[in-house]
Enzyme design. Structure first.
Site, PDB file in Angstrom:
ATOM      1  NE  ARG A  31      -3.995  -1.991   0.313  1.00 10.47           N
ATOM      2  CZ  ARG A  31      -5.245  -1.979   0.735  1.00 10.47           C
ATOM      3  NH1 ARG A  31      -5.764  -0.900   1.230  1.00 10.47           N
ATOM      4  NH2 ARG A  31      -5.976  -3.069   0.620  1.00 10.47           N
ATOM      5  NE  ARG A  35      -7.435   4.497   2.331  1.00  6.07           N
ATOM      6  CZ  ARG A  35      -8.173   3.633   2.999  1.00  6.07           C
ATOM      7  NH1 ARG A  35      -9.379   3.959   3.383  1.00  6.07           N
ATOM      8  NH2 ARG A  35      -7.683   2.443   3.307  1.00  6.07           N
ATOM      9  CG  ASP A  80      -8.822  -3.531  -4.480  1.00  3.09           C
ATOM     10  OD1 ASP A  80      -8.316  -2.808  -3.612  1.00  3.09           O
ATOM     11  OD2 ASP A  80      -9.516  -4.530  -4.213  1.00  3.09           O
TER      12      ASP A  80
HETATM   13  O1  1CP Z   1       0.202   0.536  -3.326  1.00  5.06           O
HETATM   14  C1  1CP Z   1      -0.280  -0.608  -3.388  1.00  5.06           C
HETATM   15  O2  1CP Z   1      -0.051  -1.491  -2.553  1.00  5.06           O
HETATM   16  C2  1CP Z   1      -1.100  -0.963  -4.622  1.00  5.06           C
HETATM   17  C3  1CP Z   1      -2.493  -0.890  -4.518  1.00  5.06           C
HETATM   18  C4  1CP Z   1      -3.382  -1.870  -3.779  1.00  5.06           C
HETATM   19  C5  1CP Z   1      -3.221  -3.235  -3.463  1.00  5.06           C
HETATM   20  C6  1CP Z   1      -1.994  -4.100  -3.640  1.00  5.06           C
HETATM   21  C7  1CP Z   1      -4.680  -1.509  -3.380  1.00  5.06           C
HETATM   22  C8  1CP Z   1      -5.238  -0.155  -3.502  1.00  5.06           C
HETATM   23  N1  1CP Z   1      -5.320  -2.625  -2.915  1.00  5.06           N
HETATM   24  C9  1CP Z   1      -4.452  -3.688  -2.935  1.00  5.06           C
HETATM   25  C10 1CP Z   1      -4.733  -5.077  -2.545  1.00  5.06           C
HETATM   26  C11 1CP Z   1      -5.877  -5.376  -1.684  1.00  5.06           C
HETATM   27  N2  1CP Z   1      -7.163  -4.879  -1.738  1.00  5.06           N
HETATM   28  C12 1CP Z   1      -5.858  -6.348  -0.653  1.00  5.06           C
HETATM   29  C13 1CP Z   1      -4.662  -7.207  -0.337  1.00  5.06           C
HETATM   30  C14 1CP Z   1      -3.672  -6.489   0.515  1.00  5.06           C
HETATM   31  C15 1CP Z   1      -4.077  -6.300   1.949  1.00  5.06           C
HETATM   32  O3  1CP Z   1      -4.295  -7.310   2.652  1.00  5.06           O
HETATM   33  O4  1CP Z   1      -4.140  -5.132   2.371  1.00  5.06           O
HETATM   34  C16 1CP Z   1      -7.121  -6.383  -0.056  1.00  5.06           C
HETATM   35  C17 1CP Z   1      -7.564  -7.258   1.102  1.00  5.06           C
HETATM   36  C18 1CP Z   1      -7.948  -5.456  -0.748  1.00  5.06           C
HETATM   37  C19 1CP Z   1      -9.381  -5.175  -0.515  1.00  5.06           C
HETATM   38  C20 1CP Z   1      -9.576  -3.749  -0.207  1.00  5.06           C
HETATM   39  N3  1CP Z   1      -9.566  -2.764  -1.131  1.00  5.06           N
HETATM   40  C21 1CP Z   1      -9.718  -3.151   1.088  1.00  5.06           C
HETATM   41  C22 1CP Z   1      -9.776  -3.888   2.420  1.00  5.06           C
HETATM   42  C23 1CP Z   1     -11.183  -4.097   2.823  1.00  5.06           C
HETATM   43  C24 1CP Z   1     -11.377  -4.862   4.123  1.00  5.06           C
HETATM   44  O5  1CP Z   1     -11.729  -4.216   5.130  1.00  5.06           O
HETATM   45  O6  1CP Z   1     -11.242  -6.080   4.139  1.00  5.06           O
HETATM   46  C25 1CP Z   1      -9.818  -1.760   0.879  1.00  5.06           C
HETATM   47  C26 1CP Z   1     -10.023  -0.696   1.912  1.00  5.06           C
HETATM   48  C27 1CP Z   1      -9.703  -1.537  -0.528  1.00  5.06           C
HETATM   49  C28 1CP Z   1      -9.686  -0.231  -1.224  1.00  5.06           C
HETATM   50  C29 1CP Z   1      -8.353   0.234  -1.610  1.00  5.06           C
HETATM   51  N4  1CP Z   1      -7.509  -0.493  -2.433  1.00  5.06           N
HETATM   52  C30 1CP Z   1      -6.364   0.226  -2.639  1.00  5.06           C
HETATM   53  C31 1CP Z   1      -6.492   1.474  -1.917  1.00  5.06           C
HETATM   54  C32 1CP Z   1      -5.465   2.566  -1.900  1.00  5.06           C
HETATM   55  C33 1CP Z   1      -7.741   1.454  -1.289  1.00  5.06           C
HETATM   56  C34 1CP Z   1      -8.367   2.594  -0.480  1.00  5.06           C
HETATM   57  C35 1CP Z   1      -9.404   3.206  -1.342  1.00  5.06           C
HETATM   58  C36 1CP Z   1      -9.593   4.686  -1.219  1.00  5.06           C
HETATM   59  O7  1CP Z   1      -8.874   5.466  -1.857  1.00  5.06           O
HETATM   60  O8  1CP Z   1     -10.535   5.075  -0.512  1.00  5.06           O
END
Ligand code: 1CP
Length: 356
Positions: A31, A35, A80
């Site tokens: 990540r 944000r 994502d």
């Molecule tokens: O910089 C990076 O790492 C690249 C971008 C990236 C990656 C690798 C994003 C952007 N998401 C992911 C993978 C991802 N998405 C995972 C695996 C990694 C981890 O365990 O953190 C998972 C579980 C998700 C699902 C997801 N997408 C969540 C978690 C939800 C939960 O509570 O279970 C969330 C909040 C997102 C949205 C998201 N994806 C990425 C960002 C920056 C965001 C935030 C969105 C925003 O701008 O509001």
């Protein structure tokens, strides 16, 4: 047809992934685009999450934001894991303050009929375009990481409908409907295999598979419902695109470290709950390791972060090591503390410091 890309100037992460000793320990952060960066928030103020993901120019811009700021050794494509369930026919919305939500998750095995077998070239073409544009724009500065969610983690979201504390709906599927669970996991795996191969062909130079919810499973459930599918992905990539290293990050799956080190991946990612020395012993040099500073350590003062980095580097020892956090950045982290983490990995791992 193979796309031509500029030559790579910093391949430390690719060599560390193959187990080599490198001039410094490569570092990136899960990540790292997101944000906690004001420039990310500024762009997201006017653009929807999935619009950014689906617009190669915007995805490239965000992927490069942390690369412009910090001396990172890899970029990870801004996307994502949930784009795959979307391509399989499920709607996913990103709700402010809540995260991803599936308005109509899979409630019963009958719902499997709602899933489609996607033409990944078409449905996920925007990811490939984003990878190609990002790789060209990076101009060889650092390698580009592609990624996907693991079959079990994607299944969990598809049934749960979003994040959850217990994931009890998806876990109960495994025990109530084991046969349908296997059909779903296999259907997801088939899509993921085509997806990651196409990511490589579009410019990804390392692939990471995120099994974020592996830690919810018992060792037995993991061996039956997660591991075989993780193996299928690694085996297919090794057969089709052997030049690209593969990382598996199965968060919380302590018990599975030995089996993950024999699952066909080059690198195993560790969360912060694991002891680096014990992990090294358990994997017996079969894989490189990645991780694992507690993300909350980034709330500490800079000097405490530096001391922690020094200690972690010593515990992992030389070669076959990629520095990272044990999970992703938090939205309220101070970007300057991420800089301290990244810069101290480089400082303390330069060759002349290793003997100190
Ligand atoms: O910089 C990076 O790492 C690249 C971008 C990236 C990656 C690798 C994003 C952007 N998401 C992911 C993978 C991802 N998405 C995972 C695996 C990694 C981890 O365990 O953190 C998972 C579980 C998700 C699902 C997801 N997408 C969540 C978690 C939800 C939960 O509570 O279970 C969330 C909040 C997102 C949205 C998201 N994806 C990425 C960002 C920056 C965001 C935030 C969105 C925003 O701008 O509001």
């Amino acid at each position: 047809m193979q796309i031509e890309f500029p030559p790579l100037q910093n391949d430390t992460i690719l060599r560390a992934a193959r187990g080599e000793v490198t001039s410094h320990v490569p570092v990136w952060i899960m990540r790292q685009a997101g944000r906690y960066l004001p420039e990310y928030r500024a762009l997201r103020a006017t653009e929807e999450f999935f619009t950014v993901v689906r617009t190669p120019e915007l995805a490239t811009e965000i992927t490069l934001q942390p690369i412009e700021r910090f001396p990172l050794d890899a970029a990870i494509i801004f996307s994502d894991i949930l784009v795959v369930p979307q391509a399989m026919g499920l709607e996913v919305q990103m709700i402010k303050g809540r995260g991803p939500v599936f308005p109509e998750p899979l409630a019963h095995p009958d719902d499997l009929k709602r899933l489609v077998e996607p033409d990944v070239k078409k449905e996920l073409g925007y990811v490939y375009d984003a990878l190609t544009l990002t790789r060209k724009t990076l101009n060889g500065r650092v390698p580009l990481i592609g990624f996907c969610g693991a079959p079990w983690t994607l299944m969990a979201y598809m049934i749960e409908g979003g994040g959850s504390k217990t994931f009890s709906k998806s876990k109960s599927w495994l025990f109530k409907y084991p046969k349908d669970s296997h059909s779903l996991l296999q259907a997801i795996t088939d899509v993921l295999i085509d997806y990651v191969i196409a990511q490589v062909d579009s410019g990804a130079q390392l692939i990471q598979v995120f099994d974020s919810w592996a830690g919810l499973l018992s060792p037995r459930a993991f061996n039956e419902f997660a591991l075989p599918y993780l193996k299928q992905i690694a085996t297919a990539l090794e057969r089709e695109r052997p030049e690209v290293p593969k990382t598996v990050f199965a968060k919380g799956a302590h018990y599975a470290l030995e089996s993950l080190s024999e699952a066909g991946y080059n690198v195993v990612g560790l969360d912060w709950t694991m002891d680096p020395r014990q992990a090294r012993e358990r994997v017996q040099g079969k894989v490189a390791l990645q991780g694992n500073m507690d993300p909350c350590m980034l709330y500490a003062p800079p000097e405490a972060i530096r001391q922690e980095v020094k200690s972690i580097l010593q515990q992992f020892g030389e070669g076959g090591y990629i520095a990272n956090l044990g999970h992703g950045m938090h939205p309220d982290h101070d970007p300057e503390h991420a800089r301290v983490f990244i810069e101290s990995v480089h400082e303390f791992s330069q060759k002349e410091h290793m003997s100190l």
